[in-house]
Motif scaffolding. Structure first.
Motif, PDB file in Angstrom:
ATOM      1  N   THR A  87       0.842  -1.201   0.000  1.00 43.49           N
ATOM      2  CA  THR A  87       0.000   0.000   0.000  1.00 43.49           C
ATOM      3  C   THR A  87       0.878   1.251   0.000  1.00 43.49           C
ATOM      4  O   THR A  87       2.018   1.211   0.459  1.00 43.49           O
ATOM      5  CB  THR A  87      -0.894   0.034   1.250  1.00 43.49           C
ATOM      6  N   MET A  96      -6.978   5.061  -0.873  1.00 42.78           N
ATOM      7  CA  MET A  96      -6.914   3.822  -1.672  1.00 42.78           C
ATOM      8  C   MET A  96      -7.019   2.565  -0.817  1.00 42.78           C
ATOM      9  O   MET A  96      -7.227   1.469  -1.334  1.00 42.78           O
ATOM     10  CB  MET A  96      -5.581   3.744  -2.425  1.00 42.78           C
ATOM     11  N   ASP A  99     -10.088   0.112  -1.170  1.00 39.23           N
ATOM     12  CA  ASP A  99     -10.075  -0.627  -2.437  1.00 39.23           C
ATOM     13  C   ASP A  99      -9.001  -1.710  -2.411  1.00 39.23           C
ATOM     14  O   ASP A  99      -9.218  -2.841  -2.845  1.00 39.23           O
ATOM     15  CB  ASP A  99      -9.808   0.314  -3.617  1.00 39.23           C
ATOM     16  N   LEU A 100      -7.835  -1.364  -1.885  1.00 40.41           N
ATOM     17  CA  LEU A 100      -6.757  -2.353  -1.837  1.00 40.41           C
ATOM     18  C   LEU A 100      -7.104  -3.500  -0.883  1.00 40.41           C
ATOM     19  O   LEU A 100      -6.693  -4.640  -1.092  1.00 40.41           O
ATOM     20  CB  LEU A 100      -5.439  -1.686  -1.406  1.00 40.41           C
ATOM     21  N   GLU A 102      -9.985  -4.792  -0.425  1.00 33.53           N
ATOM     22  CA  GLU A 102     -11.068  -5.625  -0.972  1.00 33.53           C
ATOM     23  C   GLU A 102     -10.543  -7.022  -1.296  1.00 33.53           C
ATOM     24  O   GLU A 102      -9.601  -7.182  -2.070  1.00 33.53           O
ATOM     25  CB  GLU A 102     -11.593  -4.960  -2.258  1.00 33.53           C
TER      26      GLU A 102
END
Ligand code: GTP
Ligand code: MG
Length: 207
Positions: A87, A96, A99-100, A102
């Motif tokens: 990340t 972000m 989303d990462l 997920e």
């Protein structure tokens, strides 16, 4: 496909996050353990970004991740392949993280002991979404050294959250931290949901 090849194939493909504060060694760890050429999204830290990108403690740093790192590692013994998503560490890129995260099964949070506070947001975020995490203490040159138990207390981690020492540049140490995370995620899944398996991007799939 031969039988022996079939039996060697990884049974599960897991998505794992490599997180932590700015400059904690996330890109370094993904690069050290990945068996494929890692994807990186490094951009140069410019003079213009000085007010946004505090390099206090990591003055030698010239680049930063602006989207993600991506790599892959196979754990033969565990019959598992891990897709590693590093990340971005800076606050302006935290949007972000959801989303990462997920589809992720767990996260390594790297800690630079010179700047403990940098890892708090990642630890708090993963605890808040119930993602299994392992804290990996990356002792930089000249940094004070801490035992895992001291870091566990300093971060006020929930009981049972593993803390390991890990030089992000050393492939074997990064790999070991990932194995600890896999074991921790499996133990939590068994305890919380004895009858349902952990999510896998692909089960019984050759990767
Ligand atoms: N001495 C020492 N240097 C390290 C270690 N881990 C990483 N580094 C160095 O620290 C610098 C920062 O590492 P990165 O891997 O870019 O850190 P990052 O967490 O990806 O940084 P951002 O993506 O900008 O948040 C690099 O120059 C690495 O070579 C370590 O364990 N010891
Ligand atoms: Mg990075």
């Amino acid at each position: 496909m031969k039988d022996s090849e079939e039996s060697d194939a990884p049974l599960a493909l897991w998505k794992i996050l490599i997180a932590g504060g700015f400059g904690a060694g996330k890109t370094t760890l993904v690069g050290a353990v990945s068996e494929i050429v890692p994807l990186t999204t490094e951009e140069t830290l410019t003079q213009a970004s000085v007010r946004t990108d505090s390099v206090h403690g990591v003055e030698a740093k010239t680049t930063t991740t602006v989207a993600l790192d991506f790599g892959k590692i196979t754990l033969t013994l565990q019959r598992m392949a891990l897709l590693l998503f590093g990340t971005p560490g800076q606050e302006r890129f935290w949007f972000m993280w959801p989303d990462l995260a997920e589809g992720a099964v767990g996260a390594i949070v790297l800690v630079d002991t010179r700047r403990f506070e940098e890892c708090y947001p990642a630890v708090e975020y993963f605890l808040s979404i119930g993602l299994p995490l392992v804290v990996a203490v990356n002792h930089f040159d000249g940094a004070d050294r801490y035992e895992p138990e001291e870091v566990h207390t300093a971060l006020d981690l929930p009981p049972g959250t593993p803390v390991v020492l890990c030089d992000a540049r050393e492939s074997a140490q990064g790999r070991q931290a990932l194995i600890v995370l896999v074991q921790h995620a499996l133990a939590l899944a068994t305890r919380n949901r004895p009858s349902s398996p952990l999510p896998s991007l692909s089960r019984s799939t050759r990767v």
